[in-house]
Design an enzyme around this catalytic site. Structure first.
Site, short mmCIF file in Angstrom:
data_model
loop_
_atom_site.label_atom_id
_atom_site.label_comp_id
_atom_site.label_asym_id
_atom_site.label_seq_id
_atom_site.Cartn_x
_atom_site.Cartn_y
_atom_site.Cartn_z
N HIS A 406 0.83 -1.21 0.00
CA HIS A 406 0.00 0.00 0.00
C HIS A 406 0.86 1.26 0.00
O HIS A 406 0.59 2.20 -0.76
CB HIS A 406 -0.92 -0.01 1.22
CG HIS A 406 -1.59 1.29 1.49
ND1 HIS A 406 -2.70 1.74 0.78
CD2 HIS A 406 -1.31 2.28 2.39
CE1 HIS A 406 -3.07 2.91 1.23
NE2 HIS A 406 -2.25 3.27 2.22
N HIS A 411 1.30 5.47 -2.05
CA HIS A 411 1.78 6.77 -1.59
C HIS A 411 3.04 7.28 -2.31
O HIS A 411 3.16 8.47 -2.59
CB HIS A 411 2.06 6.72 -0.09
CG HIS A 411 0.82 6.69 0.75
ND1 HIS A 411 0.00 7.78 0.92
CD2 HIS A 411 0.26 5.68 1.48
CE1 HIS A 411 -1.01 7.46 1.71
NE2 HIS A 411 -0.87 6.18 2.06
N GLU A 451 -5.76 9.61 0.89
CA GLU A 451 -6.10 8.19 0.83
C GLU A 451 -7.15 7.88 -0.25
O GLU A 451 -7.03 6.88 -0.96
CB GLU A 451 -6.61 7.70 2.19
CG GLU A 451 -5.54 7.62 3.27
CD GLU A 451 -4.51 6.51 3.01
OE1 GLU A 451 -4.71 5.69 2.10
OE2 GLU A 451 -3.51 6.47 3.74
N SER A 470 -4.14 1.53 -4.74
CA SER A 470 -3.63 0.22 -4.33
C SER A 470 -4.75 -0.77 -4.06
O SER A 470 -4.52 -1.84 -3.49
CB SER A 470 -2.75 0.37 -3.08
OG SER A 470 -3.49 0.90 -2.00
#
Length: 576
Positions: A406, A411, A451, A470
């Protein structure tokens, strides 16, 4: 060093050990940053109330001086004998509720605590308690550590409401002199409170022990309507301690949560003893990390590489169509530099080096979930706290908590984009010194942007949120007509309820990263934090802009930068 140690201890007083563990009542299947922030707020309030009640109960049984150890050395003057006030009757009243001098309504009788004059020996004993504020309790606790702690100098500000006119100020200054204090600043104004003549702000330096006795002395005078202590040097919990340098993130490890698969039967790795042991080993490596250390190398297993390959190829197929341009560009760059390949997981150190040369961001290994406050604080230093463990192979497209896949695929690409990196850092800077309620709002903004954020690109909706990029299932849901798209406005986004058990019904769409940053800055300016902060890239420190000298230095630096930019423009305009 003593100030740092005292600040850390004060913070630990209201901190939550293993904040979000099942033993602490946290529902382990709800593992989001926003829920973490809300849970932290609730438990912190309960802990704080317990500490304050305990200290106030002590004040019923003993004088304030008996709450601290007596310092060895110079005798502290007795406040009744050495500080003379002209009052025949002494009244003890609660301090102002507001921490700062501002307009307020007249105080009612129920908001004050009066004392009765006792017969015979002794001074004045309050009917209920001393009305100690949080600042005073923390100050007393700091002084109680040792004789050296009691004798340590404390910078503080006193706000005193004078009932008998400005002439009473002389008696206050005399009392400060008696207790060997040094006055740094005095200002006054006519009070807006009925029955009060003037409000006076006095900034002073004094030993902690003497400061506590000065407060008691002033409270015993009927000349003053109320007295409030505004402690500095990280004594106040109303302005929480926060790290000023990246090395101080080491001091926040007691707030780190180690999420273990064996705590939850629904975790994909619950029945896998090999996986659980592997998670424990990687977590211990992260716990041992200190600022300045090289990021530990993790030798990933064939099973972990297989899991990475499955997710990587899925993202590789979906990103060209559904990811924003900034993500696609950084993703391609990572592939060109052989960091993103399907046959191995990138190491955090090589990813950190890549980010540092592109946007100044770097990585720090984390054993698991951090509290919302500490995670956001790290962003202020352009540091992203990243896990190194990998989700269970039986659930490659879903994980109940953040894992390295993730972090890497979601990110890292956008942290290599200068505009997005700046947006992330501004969220971090806004969190420093924020209240618990504001941390909740910032966490919610982070949730719906970093997010699960969407943005516009040539009339189409694209994804930039790491949780979307993701997780291909939610990505397809977010860009479909099965959910609602709203324009990103921080004020409304910050209070929007969210789903963490299923796909979001609402997603926020930014016009661009620059537009999102502009709106975010205007919203942050309305927060209650009474100071501004900035990150100094030269010293890698966060500076609190709370004095004219600091602002003048900053203006000088900015003028120098503007001069360089002006010269560059003039040179470009010169004819060949």
């Amino acid at each position: 060093m003593m100030a740092v140690a005292a600040a850390q201890k004060n913070r630990e007083m209201f901190a939550i050990k293993k904040s979000y563990s099942i033993e602490n009542g946290y529902p382990s299947r709800r593992r989001s940053l926003v829920d973490d922030a809300r849970f932290e707020t609730l438990v912190t309030k309960q802990t704080k109330q317990s500490v304050l009640e305990e200290a106030r109960n002590k004040a019923n049984d003993a004088s304030l001086e008996e709450c601290i150890l007596q310092a060895k050395g110079e005798h502290v003057p007795n406040c009744e004998q050495n500080v003379e006030f002209k009052d025949e009757q002494a009244n003890l009243e609660l301090p102002m509720e507001n921490e700062y001098v501002q307009e307020s309504e007249p105080e009612s009788q129920s908001e004050t605590e009066q004392t009765q004059e006792m017969q015979g020996e002794g001074g004045y004993v309050p009917m209920n308690d001393y009305g100690l504020t949080e600042d005073e309790i923390l100050l007393a606790n700091a002084a109680s550590e040792s004789a050296e702690a009691e004798a340590a100098m404390q910078s503080a500000a006193l706000v005193v409401r004078l009932k008998e006119g400005i002439s009473s100020l002389g008696r206050i200054l005399k009392a400060i002199e008696t207790f060997h204090g040094s006055v740094q600043h005095v200002e006054s104004r006519q009070s807006r409170v009925e029955g009060v003549d003037h409000d006076v702000l006095i900034k002073l330096d004094m030993t902690r022990g003497n400061l506590l006795q000065l407060i008691r002395s002033l409270r015993q005078s009927g000349s003053f309507s109320s007295m409030n202590l505004l402690a500095e040097n990280n004594i106040s919990v109303k302005a929480p301690w926060f790290p000023k340098h990246a090395s101080e993130l080491d001091n926040c490890n007691h707030l780190m949560t180690k999420y273990e698969p064996d705590l939850d039967m629904n975790h994909p790795g619950f029945a896998d003893k090999v996986y659980r042991q592997r998670r424990k080993e990687i977590a211990e490596i992260a716990f041992a990390y200190k600022y300045g250390d090289p990021i530990p190398y993790i030798s990933y297993t064939d099973v972990e590489v297989k899991t990475w390959r499955s997710v990587f190829k899925t993202v590789q197929d979906l990103a060209p169509k559904h990811a924003c341009a900034e993500y696609r560009a950084a993703f391609q760059k990572l592939q060109d530099e052989q960091i993103f390949v399907d046959h191995r997981l990138p190491q955090l150190q090589e990813m950190s080096d890549f980010l540092r040369k592109n946007t100044g961001f770097s990585l720090r290994p984390a054993a698991g979930l951090l509290t919302a406050r500490d995670f956001l604080a790290s962003l202020a230093f352009r540091i992203f706290q990243s896990t190194q463990y990998v989700r269970h192979v039986n659930s490659p497209y879903h994980t109940p908590e953040p894992d390295s896949i993730h972090e890497l695929l979601g990110h890292m690409p956008l942290l290599a984009d200068p505009s997005f990196a700046q947006f992330s850092q501004e969220i971090g800077l806004a969190s420093l010194g924020a209240s618990d309620e504001e941390i909740e709002k910032l966490s919610t903004v982070y949730w719906f942007t970093v997010e699960f954020g969407l943005c516009k690109e040539h009339g189409q909706i694209k994804a930039y949120g790491a949780g979307l990029l993701s997780s291909y299932g939610e990505l397809l849901h977010a860009i479909s007509d099965k959910c609602e798209h709203r324009a990103f406005e921080p004020a409304s986004t910050a209070v929007q309820p969210y789903q963490d058990q299923e796909y979001q019904p609402i997603y926020y769409v930014a016009e661009s990263f620059e537009d999102a940053k502009d709106k975010f800055r205007r919203w942050v300016s309305t927060m209650s934090r009474p100071f501004e902060v900035r990150f100094n890239p030269h010293t890698e420190r966060v500076e609190v802009l709370d004095s004219v000298d600091k602002l003048e230095t900053l203006v000088h630096q900015m003028n120098t930068e503007i001069l360089h930019l002006t010269n560059a423009i003039q040179k470009l305009r010169r004819p060949f």
